[in-house]
Structures are given as structure tokens and as C-alpha cells.
Design a protein around this motif. Structure first.
Motif: not given
Length: 250
Positions: A79, A132, A177-178
Motif C-alpha cells: 500500500s 490498497n 473500498t480503496y
């Protein structure tokens, strides 16, 4: 590692963006109809990672596979990494009253200026949905989307559509979500081939051509290098995406 996808890197702003982003910490993915040998040589000289894809973005049907091929060269390991998309490729022509335009000219303009960024972005978001990572989409728009002149109906309409598209992305990604962040920028009047094209049009087709010639003669056009540096400042800023439509880069 920053992975940065840039369209329209054969010349102008795109070339300047790529030149300034060539860096050992960056993985550049350049897309244009013809390869920019200067960029390839500079990346090799500096031992920087640059992948080049020759593709005509007016061919919408092959863009999904193009983006798949691009992502086959990208590996996001954590990430902490980033992946940016800069939709820069554009064309101004045809510059003419709408009734004088051939259907093919209108289609080509809208394909490159609006549909190609939409399809690229769609596939970019699909392929990064579960990642992510720091994801950003920078769409190079134009003040022509807001300040309308005669004989630029295709270009102005496409850029207005690109602005609306960017706003839609922003709303949708807030639910992801991301999420990815998105912004559209009006880069200003720049001394590129697009400006050269409009200065070559007759006053019969474009009544304001003399004003554009005067701007060039008075040295009032920004350089592609200056514009690229300002766009990069926007792209890497921690505030990127807070303002979805940026109308000035000064």
C-alpha cells in the motif's frame, strides 16, 4: 515505486511531463501513436524504468486490451506504492463551424478527447479496484470547456464532458473500498502544436485567429515545460482531489 501512466507523450505537455518524471523511483508507462525516441533514450541513459506503448487512442475498441497490456508491466507490492493515470492526449482539430465538419472528423475528435479517457479510466479503476494503494487520475481539460469560442464545438464539448466525467469519478470513488482520487485541470494557453494548428486556420473558419496569433507574438503563451512542472505539483500534492476541477495552475 510510483507507477505513472501518461497518454500523448510524443510531444507537447505529455512529452514534458514524461521528461520531468523520468526518475529511478518512477516507473513510467507512456502511450502515444508514435514512440518518442528521445524519452526512450533519456530513460535508458539514466537507467530508469520506462515502458512505451504505441497506440492510436482514436481506436476505442482496442483500449481495454491496451490497458490490460499496461497492467501486465505493473506490480503493486504494498500500500506504500502509488499508481497515477494522466489522461493528456488530445487534439484541437477540426476548427470550423459545425455544418462544415465531416462526420469522421467529429467522431475522431470525440474519440480522442473524451471517449479514450473514459475507457482508459474505466479499465484503470477496474484493474486497481482491489488495490490498497495511492491511486490518482489527472485529466488534462481545457478552459475551452467553459469559455466557448466559435468553430471549436467538438473540442469544447469533449472537454466539458471530460470535466463532468471527472466529477462523476469523484462521487463514485468516495463509495469505493480503496478509492482513487480524481481531478481535471485547465492548464492554460500553452505554446504547443495545438496552438500552432489554431493559428494556421483562416479567419473565415475561425474569426478569433488573429487574437491567438497576437498572444503568440507577444510571448504570452506558457511553455510546455512550465505547464508540466505545475501539473506535477498538483499531482503529487497531498491535497490532490480535494478540488475536482482546477481552473488555473498559477
Amino acid at each position: 515505486m510510483k507507477h505513472i501512466i501518461i497518454t500523448g507523450t510524443s510531444r507537447g505537455i505529455g512529452e514534458s511531463l514524461a521528461n520531468q518524471l523520468i526518475n529511478p523511483a518512477h516507473h513510467l508507462i507512456c502511450i502515444s501513436r508514435t514512440a518518442n525516441e528521445g524519452l526512450l533514450a533519456r530513460a535508458k541513459e539514466l537507467d530508469c524504468h520506462l515502458d512505451y506503448f504505441n497506440y492510436d487512442l482514436t481506436d476505442i475498441s482496442g483500449i481495454e486490451q491496451l490497458v490490460e497490456n499496461v497492467f501486465s508491466r505493473i506490480e503493486l507490492r504494498s500500500s506504500d506504492e502509488t499508481i497515477y493515470l494522466i489522461n493528456n492526449a488530445a487534439m484541437l482539430t477540426p476548427v470550423s463551424p459545425i455544418e462544415r465538419l465531416e462526420t469522421e472528423q467529429i467522431v475522431e475528435n470525440l474519440h480522442l478527447n473524451l471517449l479514450a479517457p473514459m475507457v482508459i479510466t474505466s479499465n484503470f479503476l477496474r484493474l486497481t479496484k482491489h488495490m490498497n494503494a495511492d491511486k490518482k487520475i489527472l485529466n488534462i481539460s481545457s478552459a475551452s470547456a467553459k469559455y466557448i469560442l466559435p468553430s471549436q464545438s467538438a473540442y469544447s464539448t469533449a472537454k466539458a464532458g471530460l470535466d463532468s466525467f471527472t466529477k462523476c469519478i469523484d462521487i463514485e470513488q468516495k463509495l469505493a473500498t480503496y478509492p482513487a482520487k480524481a481531478a481535471a485541470v485547465y492548464p492554460g494557453m500553452i505554446d504547443t502544436s495545438l496552438q500552432s494548428e489554431i493559428r494556421s486556420v483562416s479567419t473565415e473558419l475561425f474569426p478569433y485567429v488573429n487574437e491567438f496569433i497576437q498572444l503568440s507574438e507577444e510571448g504570452k503563451l506558457q511553455s510546455p515545460e512550465y505547464t508540466a512542472s505545475k501539473l506535477i505539483e498538483i499531482l503529487v500534492s497531498e491535497d490532490f482531489g480535494k478540488t475536482v476541477l482546477i481552473e488555473t495552475i498559477d
